[in-house]
Design an enzyme around this catalytic site. Structure first.
Site, PDB file in Angstrom:
ATOM      1  N   ARG A  37       0.823  -1.213   0.000  1.00 40.12           N
ATOM      2  CA  ARG A  37       0.000   0.000   0.000  1.00 40.12           C
ATOM      3  C   ARG A  37       0.854   1.258   0.000  1.00 40.12           C
ATOM      4  O   ARG A  37       0.466   2.279  -0.576  1.00 40.12           O
ATOM      5  CB  ARG A  37      -0.948  -0.010   1.201  1.00 40.12           C
ATOM      6  N   LYS A 198     -17.890 -18.622   1.714  1.00 40.10           N
ATOM      7  CA  LYS A 198     -19.320 -18.591   2.017  1.00 40.10           C
ATOM      8  C   LYS A 198     -20.129 -17.764   1.027  1.00 40.10           C
ATOM      9  O   LYS A 198     -19.738 -16.651   0.670  1.00 40.10           O
ATOM     10  CB  LYS A 198     -19.544 -18.044   3.429  1.00 40.10           C
ATOM     11  N   GLY A 356      -8.505  -9.351  -1.057  1.00 43.34           N
ATOM     12  CA  GLY A 356      -7.289  -9.842  -0.408  1.00 43.34           C
ATOM     13  C   GLY A 356      -6.894 -11.248  -0.787  1.00 43.34           C
ATOM     14  O   GLY A 356      -5.755 -11.510  -1.195  1.00 43.34           O
ATOM     15  N   GLY A 379     -12.932  -4.280   0.777  1.00 45.38           N
ATOM     16  CA  GLY A 379     -14.342  -3.922   0.881  1.00 45.38           C
ATOM     17  C   GLY A 379     -14.834  -3.059  -0.258  1.00 45.38           C
ATOM     18  O   GLY A 379     -15.948  -3.246  -0.757  1.00 45.38           O
TER      19      GLY A 379
END
Length: 398
Positions: A37, A198, A356, A379
């Site tokens: 980053r 999931k 990620g 996100g």
């Protein structure tokens, strides 16, 4: 959408440019363990400093929730950032107010400083306009170069963009252009790979994608839920049996939208989750024993998925196909990623990946640099795939 970039900035010599960046890096023993980053900010920061701007970096670090936490001070990152940037970097102990203003007053053209953690102020996460005005008072121009924080309407990502002239930094510009190519106005046919553990974490992604892509490839533990919905016995596999009805609704929506959903028809199974277990075998999905778990997509299915991608012009990828961290359950992810990379390098495919686990999987496959664009945002990338409007991006619209 249209937005202004550094190309529209004009002469910035001596101007104070507030640049929102992502410095929220992992650390251990007070040392940065992954500087990805930090390096992502270099094109914007270097360009502005070289053009004579006074570069003031805004960022959050951790979740201090409005408290002054020494263990979450951006002073801990300053030395590492200085090493990456290759020029001196000053640390300023606040991101607003008299202390910050006094420190900035003696900075010269081309100087770079990191301002203290924006989340040390409770108003940051509330998108407090008063805090945004206080931060804005330190600068003449605002640049947002933190796509990873663009899904949050915070003072340093959204409100401030309505106070100062606002521009997209180079990393933000590259991200937005890549996303536009991937789902905004893509060249068809479009394929999407969605993997992970999931279904529940990616319900909105799946619902949105079936209306936007031609081929939806579902892998990971998520695929087991869809297989179970179709009446396949998945043994001890990770599976959200309570979501099988939802999975059927998504499959029905895909049919109505003329989107082909690809589920594995051969799988790699084992009785225990371990590297190269003795119980390892590859079987048809209808042959999974009650005491076995599905841990990867099988080679025949991977070959069929590769054939599907070869018919496409655009690919969006989020999530691995199997438990790629453990050998040999990385095989499907590696094989399909290498196919996508080869198609990209030959000029036949625009490939955009993010998240990620996805970045880690593509790095593991050795192909991250061969995709058209790989987003390090988590996100924000997921919310973009859900079709949501990102406040930090919306605020940059010209």
């Amino acid at each position: 959408m249209t937005f202004k970039t550094l190309d529209d900035l004009g002469d910035v010599t001596g101007k104070r440019v507030l640049v929102r960046v992502d410095l929220n890096v992992p650390m251990a023993d007070l040392k940065v363990t992954d500087d990805t980053r930090l390096r992502a900010t270099l094109p914007t920061v270097t360009e502005l400093a070289d053009r004579g701007a006074i570069v003031l970096l805004l960022a959050h670090f951790g979740r201090p929730k409005g408290e002054q936490r020494p263990d979450m001070s951006l002073s801990l990152v300053t030395r590492a950032y200085e090493d990456v940037l290759g020029r001196p970097v000053r640390f300023i102990g606040d991101c607003q107010g008299e202390l910050a203003a006094a420190n900035i007053a003696d900075m010269q053209a081309g100087d770079v400083a990191i301002l203290e953690n924006t989340r040390f102020h409770a108003g940051e996460e509330k998108n407090d306009p008063a805090l945004a005005r206080a931060i804005a008072a330190l600068g003449d121009v605002y640049v947002n170069d933190a796509f990873s924080a663009a899904h949050r309407a915070h003072s340093s990502t959204e409100a401030i963009a309505h106070i100062l002239p606002a521009y997209a930094g180079r990393a933000m510009e590259a991200e937005l252009k890549a996303l536009q190519k991937a789902l905004g106005a893509p060249e068809r046919p479009v394929a999407a790979v969605v993997g992970g553990a999931k279904v529940s974490t990616k319900l909105e992604v799946l619902r949105h994608l079936v209306t936007r892509v031609d081929h939806l490839i579902i892998g990971g533990g998520m695929a087991n839920t869809f297989l179970a919905a179709r009446g396949v016995a998945v043994g001890k596999s990770l599976c959200e049996h309570d979501l099988t009805a939802t999975a059927l609704e998504i499959l029905d929506a895909a049919d109505r939208a003329d989107c082909t959903v690809h589920l594995p028809y051969d799988v790699v199974v084992a009785k225990e989750f371990a590297a190269n277990p003795p119980s390892l075998r590859t079987v048809n999905v209808h042959e999974v024993a009650a005491d076995e778990m599905i841990l990867d997509v099988g080679p025949a299915a991977v070959e069929a998925l590769a054939d599907a991608i070869k018919t496409c012009r655009t690919l969006v990828w989020n999530g691995p196909l199997g438990a790629f961290e453990t050998i040999p359950f990385d095989a499907a992810t590696v094989a399909l990623a290498q196919t996508a990379a080869a198609l990209t390098q030959s000029g036949g495919l625009v490939s955009v990946a993010g998240g990620g686990d996805t970045v880690a999987a593509l790095n593991h496959a050795g192909v991250a640099d061969d995709f058209t664009f790989v987003s390090t945002a988590g996100g924000a990338f997921l919310e973009w795939m859900e079709g949501k409007e990102l406040p930090g991006v919306k605020a940059l619209e010209a």
